[in-house]
Design an enzyme around this catalytic site. Structure first.
Site, short mmCIF file in Angstrom:
data_model
loop_
_atom_site.label_atom_id
_atom_site.label_comp_id
_atom_site.label_asym_id
_atom_site.label_seq_id
_atom_site.Cartn_x
_atom_site.Cartn_y
_atom_site.Cartn_z
N GLY A 46 -24.41 -19.69 4.32
CA GLY A 46 -23.23 -20.53 4.36
C GLY A 46 -23.63 -21.97 4.09
N GLN A 51 -22.48 -30.92 4.81
CA GLN A 51 -23.94 -30.78 4.85
C GLN A 51 -24.63 -31.36 3.62
OE1 GLN A 51 -23.72 -26.36 5.90
NE2 GLN A 51 -25.57 -27.00 6.96
N CYS A 89 -29.01 -23.17 11.53
CA CYS A 89 -28.25 -24.05 10.62
C CYS A 89 -29.23 -24.76 9.70
CB CYS A 89 -27.47 -25.06 11.47
SG CYS A 89 -26.46 -26.19 10.49
N LEU A 90 -28.88 -24.81 8.41
CA LEU A 90 -29.74 -25.50 7.44
C LEU A 90 -29.89 -26.98 7.79
CD1 LEU A 90 -28.42 -23.98 4.09
CD2 LEU A 90 -30.58 -23.45 5.23
N HIS A 131 -18.55 -20.98 11.72
CA HIS A 131 -19.65 -21.98 11.73
C HIS A 131 -19.41 -23.03 10.63
CE1 HIS A 131 -24.19 -22.83 12.05
NE2 HIS A 131 -23.81 -23.52 11.00
N GLU A 132 -19.07 -22.56 9.42
CA GLU A 132 -18.86 -23.49 8.30
C GLU A 132 -17.59 -24.30 8.47
OE1 GLU A 132 -21.39 -23.87 6.55
OE2 GLU A 132 -22.36 -22.04 7.23
N HIS A 135 -18.25 -27.18 10.58
CA HIS A 135 -19.00 -28.26 9.92
C HIS A 135 -18.07 -29.30 9.32
CE1 HIS A 135 -23.30 -27.71 9.91
NE2 HIS A 135 -23.24 -26.44 9.51
ZN ZN Z 1 -24.68 -25.03 9.77
#
Ligand code: ZN
Length: 159
Positions: A46, A51, A89-90, A131-132, A135
């Protein structure tokens, strides 16, 4: 083109994304393509606009090998039944934790062609969508962690 992924505690990660008015514009289409390339290169499941330092309310998920694009998404239903899974998470490398979320959600969104869609997700894809979605509202999974973990048992993760 690969986009740099912002890392916690970058303040941009706490901002609120803005509605995309021109989904078919060159700018939006290029952003979607670049986000897709970036997510694949990072081996994420994702990636949200915030991000990569963008205000557009767009996120992508990899749904069992198929990349799906969500523009101006709105979660219109969250099941009362919950699930707990380990997330990463990235934007927060090396940090993992258990998060409780709805087991199923229904999302209303536009796809990359500007088509309005309504779709239900459950289990892992539902976790990734939530989750996304968070963000682009400035919310990170660490805000919801029940317990930090070692990242050995990831069921719900970006990486
Ligand atoms: Zn994330």
């Amino acid at each position: 083109m690969l986009l740099p992924i912002l890392k916690q505690p970058h303040p941009f990660l706490r901002g609120q994304s803005q509605r995309v008015d021109s989904i078919l514009s060159d700018e939006t289409q290029t952003l979607i393509n670049n986000m897709q390339e970036t997510m694949v290169a990072a081996e994420g499941i994702g990636l949200a606009g915030r991000q990569v330092g963008r205000d557009e309310n767009i996120f992508l998920i990899n749904n069992h090998g198929r990349i799906m694009v969500f523009v101006n998404p709105r979660i219109i239903y969250r099941s009362r039944q919950r699930q707990v899974g380990e997330e990463g998470c990235l934007s927060i490398p090396g940090v993992y934790g258990l998060v409780e979320r709805s087991k199923a959600v229904i999302v209303k969104y536009h796809d990359e062609l500007g088509q309005l869609r309504l779709r239900r997700f459950k289990d892992l894809p539902a976790v990734v969508v939530q989750h996304e979605y968070d963000h682009n509202r400035g919310v990170l999974f660490i805000d919801k962690v029940l317990e930090y973990t070692a990242g050995e048992d990831l069921i719900a993760e970006e990486k």
